[in-house]
Design a protein around this motif. Sequence first.
Motif, PDB file in Angstrom:
ATOM      1  N   GLU A 161       0.918  -1.174   0.018  1.00 36.87           N
ATOM      2  CA  GLU A 161      -0.016  -0.364   0.576  1.00 36.87           C
ATOM      3  C   GLU A 161       0.617   1.150   0.203  1.00 36.87           C
ATOM      4  O   GLU A 161       1.804   1.627   0.416  1.00 36.87           O
ATOM      5  N   THR A 198       0.299   5.879  -0.201  1.00 39.41           N
ATOM      6  CA  THR A 198      -0.587   6.922  -0.295  1.00 39.41           C
ATOM      7  C   THR A 198      -0.276   7.546  -2.055  1.00 39.41           C
ATOM      8  O   THR A 198       1.565   7.998  -1.653  1.00 39.41           O
ATOM      9  N   GLN A 217      -4.977   9.637  -2.266  1.00 35.28           N
ATOM     10  CA  GLN A 217      -6.070   8.230  -1.973  1.00 35.28           C
ATOM     11  C   GLN A 217      -4.407   6.608  -2.154  1.00 35.28           C
ATOM     12  O   GLN A 217      -3.246   6.921  -2.493  1.00 35.28           O
ATOM     13  N   THR A 218      -5.138   5.351  -0.764  1.00 36.52           N
ATOM     14  CA  THR A 218      -4.048   4.500  -0.565  1.00 36.52           C
ATOM     15  C   THR A 218      -4.763   3.402  -2.404  1.00 36.52           C
ATOM     16  O   THR A 218      -5.709   3.078  -2.840  1.00 36.52           O
TER      17      THR A 218
END
Length: 428
Positions: free
Chosen positions: A129, A131, A141-142
């Motif tokens: 993940e 950003t 948004q991730t």
Amino acid sequence: FAATLVTLVVGLLGATALLAAATVSNGLFVAMFGMWALWSASLSYGPNAGKTAGSSNMLIAVVALLSLGSWQLVQNGLAITIELPHDDTRDHFLSEEISNLMEMICGEASDLETCSDELSSLAPPPGVEFTIPGDSNMSGQTAIVSCLEAVCTVAIPGGLWIVKGYWVWQGLTNPLAVMRNFLIVVCWTILVVCLGRLAPPIRTFRKMYTRAMLPAAISDAASFIAAGDAQVENRHVGKDKDDEDAAESSSEERENEALHDKLIHVAAQSENGGMAPMTAFEPRIFRNPLECTWLKLKELALSVHGLALLALGSEIRVHYSERETEEDKKEVARNIEVLKRCSSALMKDEDFSVVASTTEPNDRTDEENGDEAETFSFFALHLSRVASAVQSSTSIWLDAMHHPKYTGAKDAATSYLPWIMGPVTIVK
């Protein structure tokens, strides 16, 4: 235009609410869509149905088009596969976001080409993940990035942020700028439709009505009256018919029946001016657009209506009239010729002076008509008056087409008021 635009905005708001429901669950989305459809359908009923029925189908169509085509994207998010180094990424509508993300993963010291060999270790499957940096559409948004041998999959989960983005994102080449681009397309469509009134097609309805329908109606009426005149003569002669004459008579009867049916249609269609008032929505652009012509065409249609009724009524004399005098025959023949000349002039769009010079107008005064009422039969005298009305209205119409003239502000207002206010202003 305003009512259509308001309806579209309401439809866009409805689609936004349904897409927001899709982020919760499929069941909620389906339930809300059903409620929306029922509410929209209810606009076709009730005391205000006449005003709102037209919006019913539009609301359902707009919401279905936008929500059914986007609910999966809102639920599941975006999934993009890229190959690095990949120069064509710049042409992608998310090129800035992807470039910023890759540079962040690789580090500021490494460019994408050098970093492509290291991506498998920096973002190994099943993904890491990150950003998304910057201040662009996807910033903040991730994203789950999974890379294997310089082939990366960027997955951005869905949610309300996409629904919000549909309204704030912009760009005609951006497929995610749904709401703005939809409004742009609709506004351009409405504008083109409105401009269509100012630039009608080459073959206008007025041309078809005055050069085809009305001339054909006049010609059919003249032919029907001429056939009836011949039948009157044959009935009084009372000669025996052989087989050849019987076959010819049968063929003529079929033709007369066809003309009879056409005249019934003409009489019904031309009542109260027929289709003439609708030509008010085809104002002339280059030849005196301020002259009101649809009222003149209406008078022509009314005279053709009277002619069709007279022709239909002439069937009675075939069976019950006395034998015609020579004066009657000449008068009927003269007026049939007048009608044929009028039909030809309309069909060829001749100058009105041609009609006046090739026909013999009935310019008798009322006193002279009264004196000759005893000379001519009622039918011949009535045909003369009807033919005179057709000739007069034909001449006036052709004069307006070939010699346009401005007759004042009232005339101009009468010409354009129906175009501006709609058919309700046409008084038949």
